[in-house]
Design a protein around this motif. Structure first.
Motif, PDB file in Angstrom:
ATOM      1  N   PHE A  21       1.124  -0.856   0.220  1.00  9.06           N
ATOM      2  CA  PHE A  21       0.460  -0.041   0.002  1.00  9.06           C
ATOM      3  C   PHE A  21       0.632   1.075  -0.046  1.00  9.06           C
ATOM      4  CE2 PHE A  21      -2.030   3.255   2.204  1.00  9.06           C
ATOM      5  CZ  PHE A  21      -3.309   3.678   1.981  1.00  9.06           C
ATOM      6  N   ALA A  22       0.799   2.065  -0.721  1.00 10.39           N
ATOM      7  CA  ALA A  22       1.537   3.413  -0.951  1.00 10.39           C
ATOM      8  C   ALA A  22       0.467   4.393  -1.482  1.00 10.39           C
ATOM      9  CB  ALA A  22       2.190   3.645  -2.284  1.00 10.39           C
ATOM     10  N   THR A  23       0.491   5.557  -0.129  1.00 10.36           N
ATOM     11  CA  THR A  23      -0.299   6.989  -1.019  1.00 10.36           C
ATOM     12  C   THR A  23       0.529   8.130  -1.082  1.00 10.36           C
ATOM     13  OG1 THR A  23      -2.411   8.216   0.699  1.00 10.36           O
ATOM     14  CG2 THR A  23      -0.667   6.772   2.128  1.00 10.36           C
ATOM     15  N   ASP A  24       0.138   9.228  -1.482  1.00  9.80           N
ATOM     16  CA  ASP A  24       0.541  10.515  -1.683  1.00  9.80           C
ATOM     17  C   ASP A  24       2.067  10.516  -2.764  1.00  9.80           C
ATOM     18  OD1 ASP A  24      -0.898  12.147   0.505  1.00  9.80           O
ATOM     19  OD2 ASP A  24       0.270  10.917   1.896  1.00  9.80           O
ATOM     20  N   VAL A  25       1.490   9.700  -3.973  1.00  9.31           N
ATOM     21  CA  VAL A  25       2.754  10.029  -5.031  1.00  9.31           C
ATOM     22  C   VAL A  25       2.440  11.215  -5.496  1.00  9.31           C
ATOM     23  CG1 VAL A  25       2.402   7.704  -5.640  1.00  9.31           C
ATOM     24  CG2 VAL A  25       0.891   9.120  -6.825  1.00  9.31           C
ATOM     25  N   HIS A  26       1.373  12.436  -5.360  1.00  8.98           N
ATOM     26  CA  HIS A  26       0.952  13.928  -5.992  1.00  8.98           C
ATOM     27  C   HIS A  26       1.997  13.824  -7.401  1.00  8.98           C
ATOM     28  CE1 HIS A  26      -0.914  15.433  -1.927  1.00  8.98           C
ATOM     29  NE2 HIS A  26       0.583  14.496  -1.768  1.00  8.98           N
ATOM     30  N   GLY A  27       1.378  12.866  -8.201  1.00  7.24           N
ATOM     31  CA  GLY A  27       1.866  13.486  -9.804  1.00  7.24           C
ATOM     32  C   GLY A  27       3.082  12.908  -9.310  1.00  7.24           C
ATOM     33  N   SER A  28       4.138  12.475  -9.132  1.00  7.49           N
ATOM     34  CA  SER A  28       5.446  12.301  -9.402  1.00  7.49           C
ATOM     35  C   SER A  28       5.597  10.704  -9.934  1.00  7.49           C
ATOM     36  CB  SER A  28       6.130  12.225  -8.164  1.00  7.49           C
ATOM     37  OG  SER A  28       7.760  11.658  -8.256  1.00  7.49           O
ATOM     38  N   GLU A  29       6.606  11.205 -11.233  1.00  3.27           N
ATOM     39  CA  GLU A  29       6.524   9.868 -12.142  1.00  3.27           C
ATOM     40  C   GLU A  29       7.625   8.977 -11.402  1.00  3.27           C
ATOM     41  OE1 GLU A  29       5.456   8.880 -14.930  1.00  3.27           O
ATOM     42  OE2 GLU A  29       4.049  10.531 -15.790  1.00  3.27           O
ATOM     43  N   THR A  54      -2.256  12.338  -7.532  1.00  7.53           N
ATOM     44  CA  THR A  54      -2.413  14.488  -8.819  1.00  7.53           C
ATOM     45  C   THR A  54      -1.204  15.257  -7.950  1.00  7.53           C
ATOM     46  OG1 THR A  54      -4.177  15.370  -7.801  1.00  7.53           O
ATOM     47  CG2 THR A  54      -4.477  13.640  -9.974  1.00  7.53           C
ATOM     48  N   GLY A  55      -0.976  15.657  -9.111  1.00  9.28           N
ATOM     49  CA  GLY A  55       0.402  16.792  -8.930  1.00  9.28           C
ATOM     50  C   GLY A  55      -0.289  18.129  -8.197  1.00  9.28           C
ATOM     51  N   LYS A  56       0.313  19.600  -8.370  1.00 12.98           N
ATOM     52  CA  LYS A  56      -0.399  20.077  -8.036  1.00 12.98           C
ATOM     53  C   LYS A  56       0.151  21.547  -8.687  1.00 12.98           C
ATOM     54  CE  LYS A  56       0.272  19.519  -3.056  1.00 12.98           C
ATOM     55  NZ  LYS A  56      -1.291  18.595  -2.671  1.00 12.98           N
ATOM     56  N   LEU A  57       1.084  21.515 -10.059  1.00 11.57           N
ATOM     57  CA  LEU A  57       1.401  22.579 -10.755  1.00 11.57           C
ATOM     58  C   LEU A  57       1.490  22.573 -12.003  1.00 11.57           C
ATOM     59  CD1 LEU A  57       2.151  25.460 -10.151  1.00 11.57           C
ATOM     60  CD2 LEU A  57       4.378  24.758  -9.647  1.00 11.57           C
ATOM     61  N   VAL A  58       0.903  23.243 -12.657  1.00  6.29           N
ATOM     62  CA  VAL A  58       1.058  23.420 -14.499  1.00  6.29           C
ATOM     63  C   VAL A  58       2.896  24.109 -14.416  1.00  6.29           C
ATOM     64  CG1 VAL A  58       0.669  24.003 -16.316  1.00  6.29           C
ATOM     65  CG2 VAL A  58      -1.063  22.921 -15.328  1.00  6.29           C
ATOM     66  N   VAL A  59       3.190  24.171 -15.607  1.00 10.02           N
ATOM     67  CA  VAL A  59       4.859  24.475 -15.561  1.00 10.02           C
ATOM     68  C   VAL A  59       4.785  24.747 -17.058  1.00 10.02           C
ATOM     69  CG1 VAL A  59       7.551  24.405 -15.120  1.00 10.02           C
ATOM     70  CG2 VAL A  59       5.410  23.521 -13.751  1.00 10.02           C
ATOM     71  N   PRO A  60       4.574  26.004 -17.615  1.00  5.62           N
ATOM     72  CA  PRO A  60       4.683  26.602 -18.774  1.00  5.62           C
ATOM     73  C   PRO A  60       5.989  26.995 -19.033  1.00  5.62           C
ATOM     74  CG  PRO A  60       3.069  28.274 -17.505  1.00  5.62           C
ATOM     75  CD  PRO A  60       3.806  26.686 -16.863  1.00  5.62           C
ATOM     76  N   ILE A  61       6.725  25.754 -20.507  1.00  8.30           N
ATOM     77  CA  ILE A  61       7.497  25.819 -21.083  1.00  8.30           C
ATOM     78  C   ILE A  61       6.978  26.627 -22.620  1.00  8.30           C
ATOM     79  CG2 ILE A  61       9.605  24.687 -22.257  1.00  8.30           C
ATOM     80  CD1 ILE A  61       8.449  22.596 -19.601  1.00  8.30           C
ATOM     81  N   VAL A  62       7.918  27.949 -22.343  1.00  3.42           N
ATOM     82  CA  VAL A  62       8.206  28.557 -23.782  1.00  3.42           C
ATOM     83  C   VAL A  62       9.018  29.104 -23.945  1.00  3.42           C
ATOM     84  CG1 VAL A  62       7.050  30.871 -24.628  1.00  3.42           C
ATOM     85  CG2 VAL A  62       5.627  30.070 -22.484  1.00  3.42           C
ATOM     86  N   PRO A  63       8.226  28.889 -26.015  1.00  9.80           N
ATOM     87  CA  PRO A  63      10.547  29.549 -26.374  1.00  9.80           C
ATOM     88  C   PRO A  63      10.669  30.476 -26.363  1.00  9.80           C
ATOM     89  CG  PRO A  63       8.464  28.840 -27.938  1.00  9.80           C
ATOM     90  CD  PRO A  63       7.906  28.641 -26.408  1.00  9.80           C
ATOM     91  N   ALA A  64      12.164  30.832 -26.531  1.00  3.51           N
ATOM     92  CA  ALA A  64      12.471  32.170 -26.446  1.00  3.51           C
ATOM     93  C   ALA A  64      13.720  32.518 -27.666  1.00  3.51           C
ATOM     94  CB  ALA A  64      13.361  32.295 -25.154  1.00  3.51           C
ATOM     95  N   GLY A  65      13.175  31.060 -28.939  1.00  4.68           N
ATOM     96  CA  GLY A  65      13.900  31.635 -29.678  1.00  4.68           C
ATOM     97  C   GLY A  65      15.313  31.434 -29.545  1.00  4.68           C
ATOM     98  N   GLU A  66      15.883  30.758 -30.577  1.00  7.14           N
ATOM     99  CA  GLU A  66      17.331  30.303 -30.630  1.00  7.14           C
ATOM    100  C   GLU A  66      17.689  28.494 -29.843  1.00  7.14           C
ATOM    101  OE1 GLU A  66      21.074  32.289 -30.991  1.00  7.14           O
ATOM    102  OE2 GLU A  66      18.760  34.477 -31.543  1.00  7.14           O
ATOM    103  N   ASP A  67      16.569  28.029 -30.137  1.00  2.00           N
ATOM    104  CA  ASP A  67      16.854  26.364 -29.304  1.00  2.00           C
ATOM    105  C   ASP A  67      16.767  27.241 -27.847  1.00  2.00           C
ATOM    106  OD1 ASP A  67      16.725  23.422 -29.280  1.00  2.00           O
ATOM    107  OD2 ASP A  67      19.140  24.301 -29.011  1.00  2.00           O
ATOM    108  N   ARG A  68      16.445  28.422 -27.076  1.00  4.85           N
ATOM    109  CA  ARG A  68      15.868  28.495 -26.216  1.00  4.85           C
ATOM    110  C   ARG A  68      14.450  28.476 -25.546  1.00  4.85           C
ATOM    111  NH1 ARG A  68      20.487  32.255 -23.967  1.00  4.85           N
ATOM    112  NH2 ARG A  68      18.516  33.454 -22.783  1.00  4.85           N
ATOM    113  N   TYR A  69      14.577  28.285 -24.107  1.00  9.53           N
ATOM    114  CA  TYR A  69      13.297  28.312 -23.824  1.00  9.53           C
ATOM    115  C   TYR A  69      12.984  28.715 -22.411  1.00  9.53           C
ATOM    116  CZ  TYR A  69      12.361  24.726 -27.192  1.00  9.53           C
ATOM    117  OH  TYR A  69      12.004  24.162 -28.339  1.00  9.53           O
TER     118      TYR A  69
END
Length: 147
Positions: A21-29, A54-69
């Motif tokens: 039995f386990a609990t509290d994985v909170h979305g962790s892969e 489930t986890g608690k937060l969405v983390v947007p990753i946005v392109p910033a040009g020239e293979d940078r985010y």
């Protein structure tokens, strides 16, 4: 080592059920993968994941040009390039967060419509859970282990 051996549950014939039995994985892969692996490690016949999946937060990753985010994690803005991006994303997933690639326009849209973030969050949670179900099926297929 006796702790790691399969127990016979005191009935002498080893036909009891061993439950993990386990609990509290909170979305962790990483926590979910360890949970599934626990069956073989501890000789469990039955895996039960009790809650707080489930986890608690969405983390947007946005392109910033020239293979940078650009991403923001725990209030800190980070700039990522090359292999850093994959490590960042995997680390966020292991931490139970939901990284998502958004265009600058999509990111601005969510900033302007925060009420839509909840819908995105629910979609990402469902996708993660569906992936976990597939992972568990793949790992446990052909075994007697129930989850």
């Amino acid at each position: 080592m006796a702790l790691l051996r399969r127990r016979n549950n005191g009935n002498g014939n080893g036909d009891g059920t061993t439950l993990f039995f386990a609990t509290d994985v909170h979305g962790s892969e990483v926590c979910f993968k360890k949970f599934v692996s626990a069956a073989a490690f501890y000789g469990a016949d039955l895996l039960v994941l009790g809650g707080d999946l489930t986890g608690k937060l969405v983390v947007p990753i946005v392109p910033a040009g020239e293979d940078r985010y650009v991403a923001e994690l725990h209030g800190e803005r980070v700039t990522l390039a090359g292999a850093q991006l994959e490590r960042f994303q995997m680390g966020a997933e292991d931490e139970g967060l939901y990284p998502i690639h958004l265009s600058p326009e999509e990111h601005a849209h969510y900033d302007e419509h925060p009420e839509e973030v909840e819908e995105l969050f629910v979609r990402l949670m469902c996708e993660r859970l569906a992936g976990w179900i597939e992972y568990a099926h793949d790992r446990l297929d052909g075994t007697e282990i129930k989850i």
